[in-house]
Motif scaffolding. Structure first.
Motif, PDB file in Angstrom:
ATOM      1  N   GLN A  22       0.830  -1.207   0.000  1.00 21.20           N
ATOM      2  CA  GLN A  22       0.000   0.000   0.000  1.00 21.20           C
ATOM      3  C   GLN A  22       0.861   1.252   0.000  1.00 21.20           C
ATOM      4  OE1 GLN A  22      -2.073  -0.838   3.626  1.00 21.20           O
ATOM      5  NE2 GLN A  22      -3.827  -1.775   2.589  1.00 21.20           N
ATOM      6  N   ALA A  23       2.031   1.143   0.603  1.00 19.07           N
ATOM      7  CA  ALA A  23       2.952   2.278   0.662  1.00 19.07           C
ATOM      8  C   ALA A  23       4.363   1.752   0.868  1.00 19.07           C
ATOM      9  CB  ALA A  23       2.575   3.226   1.797  1.00 19.07           C
ATOM     10  N   VAL A  24       5.324   2.538   0.419  1.00 16.30           N
ATOM     11  CA  VAL A  24       6.737   2.267   0.691  1.00 16.30           C
ATOM     12  C   VAL A  24       7.308   3.542   1.310  1.00 16.30           C
ATOM     13  CG1 VAL A  24       8.993   1.683  -0.262  1.00 16.30           C
ATOM     14  CG2 VAL A  24       6.918   0.668  -1.251  1.00 16.30           C
ATOM     15  N   VAL A  25       7.792   3.429   2.536  1.00 15.21           N
ATOM     16  CA  VAL A  25       8.269   4.599   3.275  1.00 15.21           C
ATOM     17  C   VAL A  25       9.758   4.417   3.557  1.00 15.21           C
ATOM     18  CG1 VAL A  25       7.934   6.077   5.278  1.00 15.21           C
ATOM     19  CG2 VAL A  25       5.993   4.818   4.320  1.00 15.21           C
ATOM     20  N   ILE A  26      10.548   5.416   3.164  1.00 16.05           N
ATOM     21  CA  ILE A  26      12.003   5.301   3.225  1.00 16.05           C
ATOM     22  C   ILE A  26      12.598   6.392   4.108  1.00 16.05           C
ATOM     23  CG2 ILE A  26      14.143   5.461   1.868  1.00 16.05           C
ATOM     24  CD1 ILE A  26      12.637   4.301  -0.507  1.00 16.05           C
ATOM     25  N   SER A  27      13.545   5.984   4.939  1.00 18.40           N
ATOM     26  CA  SER A  27      14.439   6.909   5.634  1.00 18.40           C
ATOM     27  C   SER A  27      15.833   6.637   5.088  1.00 18.40           C
ATOM     28  CB  SER A  27      14.404   6.672   7.144  1.00 18.40           C
ATOM     29  OG  SER A  27      15.436   7.385   7.791  1.00 18.40           O
ATOM     30  N   SER A  28      16.536   7.686   4.651  1.00 14.77           N
ATOM     31  CA  SER A  28      17.814   7.448   3.979  1.00 14.77           C
ATOM     32  C   SER A  28      18.855   8.495   4.339  1.00 14.77           C
ATOM     33  CB  SER A  28      17.611   7.446   2.459  1.00 14.77           C
ATOM     34  OG  SER A  28      18.853   7.345   1.785  1.00 14.77           O
ATOM     35  N   VAL A  29      20.103   8.008   4.480  1.00 17.93           N
ATOM     36  CA  VAL A  29      21.265   8.897   4.593  1.00 17.93           C
ATOM     37  C   VAL A  29      22.292   8.541   3.518  1.00 17.93           C
ATOM     38  CG1 VAL A  29      20.965   9.355   7.054  1.00 17.93           C
ATOM     39  CG2 VAL A  29      22.331   7.380   6.340  1.00 17.93           C
ATOM     40  N   ASN A  30      21.838   7.822   2.486  1.00 17.21           N
ATOM     41  CA  ASN A  30      22.737   7.337   1.438  1.00 17.21           C
ATOM     42  C   ASN A  30      22.106   7.631   0.076  1.00 17.21           C
ATOM     43  OD1 ASN A  30      24.247   5.793  -0.394  1.00 17.21           O
ATOM     44  ND2 ASN A  30      24.671   4.196   1.112  1.00 17.21           N
ATOM     45  N   PRO A  31      22.330   8.834  -0.472  1.00 17.65           N
ATOM     46  CA  PRO A  31      21.636   9.246  -1.697  1.00 17.65           C
ATOM     47  C   PRO A  31      21.855   8.325  -2.899  1.00 17.65           C
ATOM     48  CG  PRO A  31      22.643  11.138  -0.625  1.00 17.65           C
ATOM     49  CD  PRO A  31      23.149   9.923   0.095  1.00 17.65           C
TER      50      PRO A  31
END
Length: 255
Positions: free
Chosen positions: A53-62
């Motif tokens: 239903q959703a994909v939620v991302i937290s990232s520190v690696n562009p």
């Protein structure tokens, strides 16, 4: 079903959620390579799991972030949402430049405070070691960033002619009997001493005894010697992503 993905400098953590429940979690190396693609194909195989239903991302690696976005869009036809860009962090950030605090630190802090509801120190022992403070109102107060054990080993090897790069483990003795043992002892016990001292200094400055939670790939290694650590939570970041995502949903869609 929805996906939470925490993209770090060394590892990607993937959580498959059914509503509020973490159904399963996985960790893969974040270096862009054929093995990363193969791991994503195993974990996020459209033939094996339903469309999220959703994909939620937290990232520190562009760089790796772009790779993961392309995979998700190609296989699931879903545009991922990003913590901090599409989904605000539901936390007051009391630093000089709140917009520059890493999302990894904030999602960890969010999940830790949800658990403790009191003054809390979060230690994330990964590529870097971060030690962050959350006050008793749930505000992020700031923290400390230091080299992790892995990159300390890499740095010794890179900047010297003869010292090898070694994996860091807990030594049986502080006294190294060979070059590898001496490096291992220096990095491990040096890191334990540094983190212990920083915790002590923070407690003195805060004038309280916060709950102390550790996460990250080397968390268990440190916790075995730092008795003040009250819990080791490998999926802390995934929990923080869940909290931010759920609080951003319309009230009629929250569980």
């Amino acid at each position: 079903m929805w996906l939470a993905i925490d993209i770090g400098n060394t590892n990607i953590h993937i959580g498959i959620f059914e509503d509020d429940v973490l159904h399963s979690s996985y960790s893969v190396k974040s270096e862009i390579s054929r093995p990363l693609l193969e791991n994503l194909e195993k974990i996020l195989n459209p033939a094996a799991i339903t469309k999220p239903q959703a994909v939620v991302i937290s990232s520190v690696n562009p760089k790796t972030e772009v790779f993961v976005i392309e995979y998700i869009q190609k296989h699931f036809f879903v545009n991922p949402q990003f913590i901090g860009k599409d989904i605000p962090i539901p936390m007051v950030v009391l630093t000089d430049q709140p917009e520059k605090v890493g999302m990894d630190r904030l999602v960890n802090a969010l999940a830790a405070f949800e658990r403790t509801k009191s003054w809390t120190i979060v230690i994330d022992a990964g590529t870097a070691i971060t030690i962050d403070v959350i006050n008793d109102r749930g505000a992020f107060m700031g923290g400390i960033i230091a080299p992790g054990m892995g990159i300390s080993s890499k740095a010794l090897h890179y900047y010297t002619a003869l010292l090898p790069e070694i994996p860091i483990t807990k030594p049986k003795s502080i006294l190294g009997k060979n070059t590898e043992g001496a490096i291992n002892s220096g990095i491990y016990w040096g890191t334990v001493g540094m983190v212990s001292r920083l915790i002590s200094m923070l407690c003195d400055e805060l004038k309280c005894q916060p709950a102390i939670i550790a996460t990250g790939g080397d968390a268990q290694l440190l916790a075995s010697e730092i008795r003040l650590i009250t819990a080791v939570l490998p999926n802390l970041a995934l929990g923080g992503i869940k909290i931010a995502y759920k609080k951003n949903l319309p009230s009629n869609l929250r569980n």
